[in-house]
Design a protein around this motif. Structure first.
Motif, PDB file in Angstrom:
ATOM      1  N   THR A 107     -19.581  -1.925   4.522  1.00  0.00           N
ATOM      2  CA  THR A 107     -19.366  -0.543   4.113  1.00  0.00           C
ATOM      3  C   THR A 107     -19.312  -0.360   2.595  1.00  0.00           C
ATOM      4  OG1 THR A 107     -18.216  -0.067   6.178  1.00  0.00           O
ATOM      5  CG2 THR A 107     -17.754   1.397   4.338  1.00  0.00           C
ATOM      6  N   LYS A 108     -19.964   0.711   2.126  1.00  0.00           N
ATOM      7  CA  LYS A 108     -19.988   1.118   0.716  1.00  0.00           C
ATOM      8  C   LYS A 108     -20.640   0.078  -0.192  1.00  0.00           C
ATOM      9  CE  LYS A 108     -15.967   4.103   1.310  1.00  0.00           C
ATOM     10  NZ  LYS A 108     -14.558   4.362   0.924  1.00  0.00           N
ATOM     11  N   THR A 188     -21.340   1.064  -6.867  1.00  0.00           N
ATOM     12  CA  THR A 188     -20.469   1.006  -5.690  1.00  0.00           C
ATOM     13  C   THR A 188     -19.343  -0.004  -5.875  1.00  0.00           C
ATOM     14  OG1 THR A 188     -22.042  -0.532  -4.636  1.00  0.00           O
ATOM     15  CG2 THR A 188     -22.236   1.807  -4.069  1.00  0.00           C
ATOM     16  N   ALA A 191     -16.703   1.772  -7.821  1.00  0.00           N
ATOM     17  CA  ALA A 191     -16.020   2.760  -6.980  1.00  0.00           C
ATOM     18  C   ALA A 191     -15.072   2.087  -5.991  1.00  0.00           C
ATOM     19  CB  ALA A 191     -17.047   3.609  -6.239  1.00  0.00           C
ATOM     20  N   ARG A 192     -15.496   0.985  -5.383  1.00  0.00           N
ATOM     21  CA  ARG A 192     -14.610   0.284  -4.439  1.00  0.00           C
ATOM     22  C   ARG A 192     -13.380  -0.271  -5.157  1.00  0.00           C
ATOM     23  NH1 ARG A 192     -19.226  -2.319  -3.158  1.00  0.00           N
ATOM     24  NH2 ARG A 192     -18.288  -4.333  -3.663  1.00  0.00           N
ATOM     25  N   GLU A 193     -13.572  -0.815  -6.348  1.00  0.00           N
ATOM     26  CA  GLU A 193     -12.452  -1.344  -7.104  1.00  0.00           C
ATOM     27  C   GLU A 193     -11.490  -0.230  -7.513  1.00  0.00           C
ATOM     28  OE1 GLU A 193     -14.383  -3.528 -10.214  1.00  0.00           O
ATOM     29  OE2 GLU A 193     -14.768  -5.277  -8.924  1.00  0.00           O
ATOM     30  N   ASP A 194     -12.014   0.945  -7.830  1.00  0.00           N
ATOM     31  CA  ASP A 194     -11.166   2.101  -8.141  1.00  0.00           C
ATOM     32  C   ASP A 194     -10.341   2.505  -6.914  1.00  0.00           C
ATOM     33  OD1 ASP A 194     -12.052   2.204 -10.724  1.00  0.00           O
ATOM     34  OD2 ASP A 194     -13.475   3.856 -10.391  1.00  0.00           O
ATOM     35  N   ASP A 195     -10.969   2.466  -5.743  1.00  0.00           N
ATOM     36  CA  ASP A 195     -10.246   2.793  -4.497  1.00  0.00           C
ATOM     37  C   ASP A 195      -9.075   1.842  -4.291  1.00  0.00           C
ATOM     38  OD1 ASP A 195     -11.953   4.883  -3.962  1.00  0.00           O
ATOM     39  OD2 ASP A 195     -13.131   3.797  -2.463  1.00  0.00           O
ATOM     40  N   VAL A 196      -9.311   0.554  -4.548  1.00  0.00           N
ATOM     41  CA  VAL A 196      -8.253  -0.440  -4.358  1.00  0.00           C
ATOM     42  C   VAL A 196      -7.113  -0.188  -5.330  1.00  0.00           C
ATOM     43  CG1 VAL A 196      -7.693  -2.893  -4.574  1.00  0.00           C
ATOM     44  CG2 VAL A 196      -9.806  -2.201  -3.421  1.00  0.00           C
ATOM     45  N   ARG A 197      -7.447   0.121  -6.573  1.00  0.00           N
ATOM     46  CA  ARG A 197      -6.409   0.385  -7.574  1.00  0.00           C
ATOM     47  C   ARG A 197      -5.586   1.617  -7.224  1.00  0.00           C
ATOM     48  NH1 ARG A 197     -10.276  -1.585 -11.355  1.00  0.00           N
ATOM     49  NH2 ARG A 197     -11.186   0.495 -11.564  1.00  0.00           N
ATOM     50  N   GLN A 198      -6.274   2.656  -6.773  1.00  0.00           N
ATOM     51  CA  GLN A 198      -5.566   3.888  -6.423  1.00  0.00           C
ATOM     52  C   GLN A 198      -4.662   3.689  -5.211  1.00  0.00           C
ATOM     53  OE1 GLN A 198      -8.402   7.088  -6.045  1.00  0.00           O
ATOM     54  NE2 GLN A 198      -9.315   6.644  -8.035  1.00  0.00           N
ATOM     55  N   ALA A 199      -5.128   2.871  -4.254  1.00  0.00           N
ATOM     56  CA  ALA A 199      -4.314   2.607  -3.065  1.00  0.00           C
ATOM     57  C   ALA A 199      -3.062   1.806  -3.406  1.00  0.00           C
ATOM     58  CB  ALA A 199      -5.146   1.862  -2.026  1.00  0.00           C
TER      59      ALA A 199
END
Length: 201
Positions: A107-108, A188, A191-199
């Motif tokens: 995914t992604k 991508t 973006a995936r690394e940003d998602d992990v940081r935000q989570a």
């Protein structure tokens, strides 16, 4: 951001397959670029059973250790190049099964395609693009289709010349594919690394 890692997936498992020749050629071209780390991934090495889990691992963790080992390998990569054989106007059964054995790992992430055969595996690649979309992947536009006289020039059942013999007509599409794939891989991955940081916040 660390250098992205891209897997080059050999989708045919037949003993008499042609796939090794274009796969090695694409790997050599990739290694000359320096914009990502590339690795060959051969479906032969994983001996996957037919999919027989309770559900996709998007919903339930897989139980078969061979499926789990495959998922761990796929998870290592930020993007993929599929070396595509066309069987009866579609992808190989081995590749379809391998795709079904994972979900969250695909995914992604972007996917690019190198097809070979009388029509350059164009029909198989169109089906593969649809499967990749359902897996929430990002199919890139540019691809490589080794077809017609180019295929018969390098195929073992034809002239069996080295892949360099077709670099004139095919080379530009190889460069376009890599440029497009690396751009999307970096986008991508960020973006995936940003998602992990935000989570984690």
């Amino acid at each position: 951001m660390s250098k992205p890692k891209i897997g080059i997936i050999i989708s045919s498992t037949r003993a008499a397959r042609f796939a090794d020749k274009p796969a090695q050629w694409i790997l050599e071209k990739a290694q000359q670029r320096g914009d990502a780390d590339y690795e060959l991934v051969d479906l032969r090495d994983f001996d996957l059973p037919f999919f027989d889990e309770v559900a996709s691992n998007a919903w339930v963790p897989s139980q078969d250790p061979k499926a789990v080992a495959w998922q761990k390998k796929i998870a290592e990569f930020d993007g993929y190049i599929f070396i595509v054989a066309e069987y009866n106007r579609s992808i190989t059964g081995a590749l379809k099964n391998a795709l079904d054995q994972a979900y969250v790992e695909w995914t992604k992430k972007p996917a690019a395609y190198v097809g070979y055969g009388s029509v350059g595996a164009a029909r198989a690649i169109e089906q593969l693009r649809l499967i990749n979309v359902e897996l929430q992947m990002v199919p890139v536009r540019q691809g490589v289709h080794i077809s017609g006289s180019e295929f018969f020039t390098v195929w073992g059942g034809g002239k069996n010349e080295p892949m360099s013999a077709i670099e004139g007509p095919v080379g530009p599409s190889v460069n376009d594919m890599f440029d497009n794939l690396v751009w999307w891989t970096n986008a991508t991955k960020t973006a995936r690394e940003d998602d992990v940081r935000q989570a984690a916040e």
